[in-house]
Design an enzyme around this catalytic site. Structure first.
Site, short mmCIF file in Angstrom:
data_model
loop_
_atom_site.label_atom_id
_atom_site.label_comp_id
_atom_site.label_asym_id
_atom_site.label_seq_id
_atom_site.Cartn_x
_atom_site.Cartn_y
_atom_site.Cartn_z
N LYS A 123 0.68 -1.20 0.02
CA LYS A 123 0.05 -0.15 0.08
C LYS A 123 0.94 1.19 0.04
CE LYS A 123 -3.94 -2.07 0.56
NZ LYS A 123 -4.28 -2.80 1.51
N TYR B 60 -11.60 -4.86 11.77
CA TYR B 60 -10.74 -3.98 11.82
C TYR B 60 -10.40 -3.51 13.04
CZ TYR B 60 -8.05 0.34 11.36
OH TYR B 60 -7.18 1.44 11.42
N HIS C 101 -11.49 7.45 1.70
CA HIS C 101 -11.70 8.45 2.66
C HIS C 101 -12.31 9.85 2.34
CE1 HIS C 101 -8.53 5.90 4.41
NE2 HIS C 101 -9.43 5.88 5.21
N LEU C 102 -13.02 10.42 2.78
CA LEU C 102 -13.91 11.35 2.70
C LEU C 102 -13.30 12.69 2.08
CD1 LEU C 102 -16.94 12.74 2.45
CD2 LEU C 102 -16.38 13.70 4.88
N PHE D 36 -22.96 9.51 2.35
CA PHE D 36 -23.48 8.12 2.59
C PHE D 36 -24.43 8.51 3.84
CE2 PHE D 36 -19.38 6.27 1.07
CZ PHE D 36 -19.60 6.14 -0.18
N ARG E 99 -17.82 13.34 12.06
CA ARG E 99 -16.53 12.84 12.59
C ARG E 99 -15.32 13.68 13.07
NH1 ARG E 99 -18.84 9.02 12.12
NH2 ARG E 99 -18.81 7.19 10.86
N SER F 27 -22.79 0.60 5.49
CA SER F 27 -22.92 -0.10 6.70
C SER F 27 -21.79 -0.04 7.49
CB SER F 27 -23.33 -1.49 6.18
OG SER F 27 -22.19 -2.17 6.25
N GLY F 28 -22.02 0.16 8.78
CA GLY F 28 -20.89 0.08 9.88
C GLY F 28 -20.44 1.54 10.25
N1 UFG Z 1 -18.26 9.20 3.57
C1 UFG Z 1 -19.39 9.60 2.59
N2 UFG Z 1 -19.08 9.64 1.17
C2 UFG Z 1 -17.95 9.01 0.86
C3 UFG Z 1 -16.66 8.61 1.82
C4 UFG Z 1 -17.08 8.75 3.15
O1 UFG Z 1 -20.21 10.43 3.01
O2 UFG Z 1 -17.44 8.89 -0.42
C5 UFG Z 1 -18.53 9.56 4.97
C6 UFG Z 1 -18.61 8.29 5.65
O3 UFG Z 1 -19.79 7.74 5.55
C7 UFG Z 1 -18.02 8.76 7.03
C8 UFG Z 1 -17.31 9.90 6.72
O4 UFG Z 1 -17.40 10.36 5.52
O5 UFG Z 1 -19.23 9.40 7.82
C9 UFG Z 1 -15.76 9.54 7.02
O6 UFG Z 1 -15.41 8.51 6.38
P1 UFG Z 1 -14.13 7.85 5.94
O7 UFG Z 1 -14.21 6.64 5.20
O8 UFG Z 1 -13.24 9.12 5.59
O9 UFG Z 1 -13.60 7.65 7.31
P2 UFG Z 1 -14.12 6.53 8.56
O10 UFG Z 1 -14.77 7.59 9.61
O11 UFG Z 1 -14.85 5.71 8.08
O12 UFG Z 1 -12.85 5.87 9.00
C10 UFG Z 1 -11.97 6.33 10.02
C11 UFG Z 1 -10.52 5.54 9.63
C12 UFG Z 1 -10.54 4.31 9.83
C13 UFG Z 1 -11.00 4.08 11.28
C14 UFG Z 1 -12.44 4.85 11.33
C15 UFG Z 1 -12.85 4.65 13.04
O13 UFG Z 1 -10.28 5.70 8.03
O14 UFG Z 1 -9.35 3.67 9.69
O15 UFG Z 1 -12.30 6.13 11.29
O16 UFG Z 1 -14.23 4.35 12.83
F1 UFG Z 1 -11.30 2.75 11.79
#
Ligand code: UFG
Length: 328
Positions: A35, A140, A188-189, A207, A220, A282-283
């Site tokens: 990666k 994870y 990631h967002l 989402f 977040r 989901s999740g």
């Molecule tokens: N989101 C969208 N559209 C997208 C991508 C993300 O609306 O195309 C939203 C997600 O639903 C979430 C927020 O943006 O609400 C942030 O999403 P990310 O994927 O950027 O990050 P996550 O919060 O899912 O994940 C992060 C870290 C993980 C960690 C997690 C802890 O990247 O490694 O927080 O819950 F596990």
């Protein structure tokens, strides 16, 4: 200090390497480049190999007189972990244990571990303090928590001294614009919002709009990757000063919704970003915000880039100058 950084060619790893070098540490990176990017660690000694390779680890420890390890190498996608738990247990737990064993056998007893807010699962209290119950809702988070547990017991049995840093949402890029986030696939967002802004994607899909949050979108806590990096350096100092073990959250303590992130990004790039509204992913918990008071009080950590627009500005500097990341 002589430091081995596993996964040092990845996103948070490479920013931490920059921070360590700026503090005159001697850094060796171990990365299997599955990666990570060679170009993210130019000028740094890079050992191409795997954390599960105990023999290689012991050679590296001896050859470079390693005094501490910062362990980033891991699989880190929540959704993927739900579909393929075996890979997560193998990469994050089995290989993690190989690292702990090699450290004990080589008498390297200082470890900083890259953990995650995902260890908490669905929060029952926000901001989330370190004392919050740990009940991960995906493999994870479960595998990160499992290694945290192993580290505690290795500490008791073998004198391994470990600091676990539980990151919330890492974001942004080194202010130089020379290194930044480059995942394939990108999930990631902030990078996805900026790809839409740059015309590399047609739109950003939000989402979920029916969460119990002020505007219905997920909330977040976005923390600048260089602020995360600085925390690793402080944790190393704490271990050097004799701290036996610690767990710290790392976030800014401010929650921003997906819609607020998009609005801030529009202000940074100076144009509207096309958005579509989709179902929940989901999740995804509704809101994750860190209580980071412990690391502030105990290690004197303070974020330098707490402002969301500043975080996005640094990300934009990277993405707009490297639209295809590090390239192939
Ligand atoms: N989101 C969208 N559209 C997208 C991508 C993300 O609306 O195309 C939203 C997600 O639903 C979430 C927020 O943006 O609400 C942030 O999403 P990310 O994927 O950027 O990050 P996550 O919060 O899912 O994940 C992060 C870290 C993980 C960690 C997690 C802890 O990247 O490694 O927080 O819950 F596990």
């Amino acid at each position: 200090m002589n430091i081995l950084v596993t996964g040092g060619a990845g996103y948070i790893g490479s920013h931490t390497v920059v921070e360590l070098v700026s503090r005159d540490h001697h850094v060796v990176v171990l990365d299997n480049l599955s990666k990570g990017h060679k170009a993210a660690v130019r000028g740094i000694e890079l050992v191409h190999g795997d954390t599960g390779d105990t023999g290689l680890l012991k050679d590296v420890f001896r050859k470079h007189n390693i005094e501490a390890v910062i362990h980033f190498a891991a699989s880190s996608l929540v959704g993927e972990s739900v579909r393929q738990p075996a890979g997560y247990y193998h990469n994050n737990v089995v290989k993690g244990l190989a690292l702990l064993d090699a450290m004990v056998e080589s008498d390297v007893r200082r470890l900083i571990f890259s953990s995650t807010a995902a260890v908490y699962g669905e929060p029952v209290e926000v901001p989330i303090p370190e004392e919050h119950p740990t009940a991960p809702t995906n493999p994870y988070g479960a595998t990160k928590l499992a290694l945290e547990g192993a580290m505690r017991w290795y500490g008791q049995a073998h004198g391994l001294r470990c600091v676990s840093l539980r990151y919330f949402n890492a974001a942004g890029a080194d202010p130089s614009g020379k290194i930044g986030e480059d995942h394939d696939p990108e999930t990631h967002l902030i990078p996805l919002v900026l790809k839409a802004a740059a015309g590399l994607a047609s739109h950003l899909e939000v989402f979920g709009t029916d969460y119990p949050t002020p505007d219905g979108a997920c909330v977040r806590d976005y923390i600048h990757v260089s602020d995360l990096a600085a925390a690793h350096a402080l944790a190393l100092d704490a271990l050097a000063a004799g701290t036996p073990a610690a767990v710290y959250n790392l976030g800014n303590g401010n929650g921003y919704s997906v819609l607020e992130v998009i609005k801030a990004a529009e202000e940074v790039v100076g144009k509207p970003i096309k958005v579509k509204y989709g179902p929940r992913r989901s999740g995804d918990p509704a809101a994750l915000v860190a209580g980071s008071g412990r690391i502030m009080a105990e290690l004197g950590w303070q974020p330098r880039f707490a402002d969301l627009k500043t975080i996005i500005e640094t990300a934009w500097r990277w993405h707009s100058s490297h639209p295809f990341g590090f390239g192939k």
